[in-house]
Design an enzyme around this catalytic site. Structure first.
Site, mmCIF file in Angstrom:
data_model
loop_
_atom_site.group_PDB
_atom_site.id
_atom_site.type_symbol
_atom_site.label_atom_id
_atom_site.label_comp_id
_atom_site.label_asym_id
_atom_site.label_seq_id
_atom_site.Cartn_x
_atom_site.Cartn_y
_atom_site.Cartn_z
ATOM 1 N N GLU A 72 -93.386 -13.388 32.910
ATOM 2 C CA GLU A 72 -93.110 -14.231 31.727
ATOM 3 C C GLU A 72 -91.933 -15.147 32.062
ATOM 4 O OE1 GLU A 72 -94.501 -14.978 28.616
ATOM 5 O OE2 GLU A 72 -92.830 -16.376 28.734
ATOM 6 N N ASP A 121 -101.497 -21.548 27.729
ATOM 7 C CA ASP A 121 -101.433 -22.908 27.182
ATOM 8 C C ASP A 121 -102.640 -23.712 27.677
ATOM 9 O OD1 ASP A 121 -99.001 -21.976 26.284
ATOM 10 O OD2 ASP A 121 -97.906 -22.767 27.997
#
Ligand SMILES: C[S@@+](CC[C@H](N)C(=O)[O-])C[C@H]1O[C@@H](n2cnc3c(N)ncnc32)[C@H](O)[C@@H]1O
Length: 218
Positions: A72, A121
């Site tokens: 992340e 995304d």
């Protein structure tokens, strides 16, 4: 997507999760299992873009014999995910606070068994296909670090991204199996663990698209 505000006490809270991350994760390349105190023969699962880590926590609980590493790049999200791992006292869940573009520096050839990409995304509005985590250059990196029989587990709410992903997989030597455009009403839902974003989209009535891509011979 709205950016998460910087967490208060980011540094001391991160330090309190020291059992779940490495200051220099690249030093673990080729050596993840022993660095994580896991048996050499165990499977290594990697999740890209774990967000706040609900899926990572449940996966590590479901597969206690698997070494689970979540990547992340957003420090505040990564902190929340690490705190989940700490609070649940999970011994098989570790985090890389970094970017998946550096995959080849984190993992060695044939080190990884599965990769999970959930609600990444879509880069559709900006029309930047090369930034999608399922663009062929990313798929080639995943292939490089995968063991024989490797799989990519992919979920999204976004139809154009799903279509793009199926095309990129086919063009890059992956077989898309378990393909569904409505996971929650499919035969594969019984085995499904929902992510934070997945829960939000399901509440809005948006069908979840998913596939398990199998790596064809190198
Ligand atoms: C839309 S959120 C989804 C979070 C979670 N997977 C879920 O389904 O609830 C995407 C996450 O991926 C992270 N991310 C995006 N690109 C990344 C990259 N190249 N490397 C690491 N993390 C990335 C973002 O910071 C964000 O937390």
């Amino acid at each position: 997507m709205a950016r998460m505000r910087k967490k208060k006490n980011l540094i001391p809270r991160t330090l309190a999760c020291a059992d779940h991350y490495f200051d220099d994760p690249k030093a673990n390349k080729g050596n993840w299992r022993s660095a994580c105190n896991m048996p050499e023969g165990c499977q290594l699962f990697v999740e890209i873009g774990c967000g706040k880590g609900m899926f990572s926590e449940k996966m590590a609980q479901k597969y206690p014999d698997v070494c689970y590493v979540a990547i992340e790049r957003e420090p505040s999200c990564c902190l929340l995910a690490m705190e989940r791992a700490k609070n649940a006292d999970l011994k098989n869940l570790f985090f890389i606070r970094g970017d998946a573009t550096e995959m080849l520096e984190f993992f060695d050839k044939e080190e990884v068994d599965r990769i999970f990409i959930n609600f990444c995304d879509p880069w559709t509005r900006q029309n930047k296909p090369k930034r999608r985590l399922t663009y062929r250059a990313f798929l080639d990196m995943y292939r490089e670090v995968m063991r024989k029989g490797g799989q990519i587990h992919f979920k999204t709410d976004n139809d154009p991204l799903f279509d793009f992903t199926l095309e990129e997989l086919a063009a890059s030597g992956w077989e898309a199996t378990c393909v569904t455009r409505d996971l929650h009403h499919s035969e594969w839902d019984s085995d499904n663990i929902r992510t934070e974003f997945e829960t939000k989209y399901a509440e809005q009535g948006i069908p979840i698209k998913s596939t398990v891509a199998k790596m064809l011979e190198k």
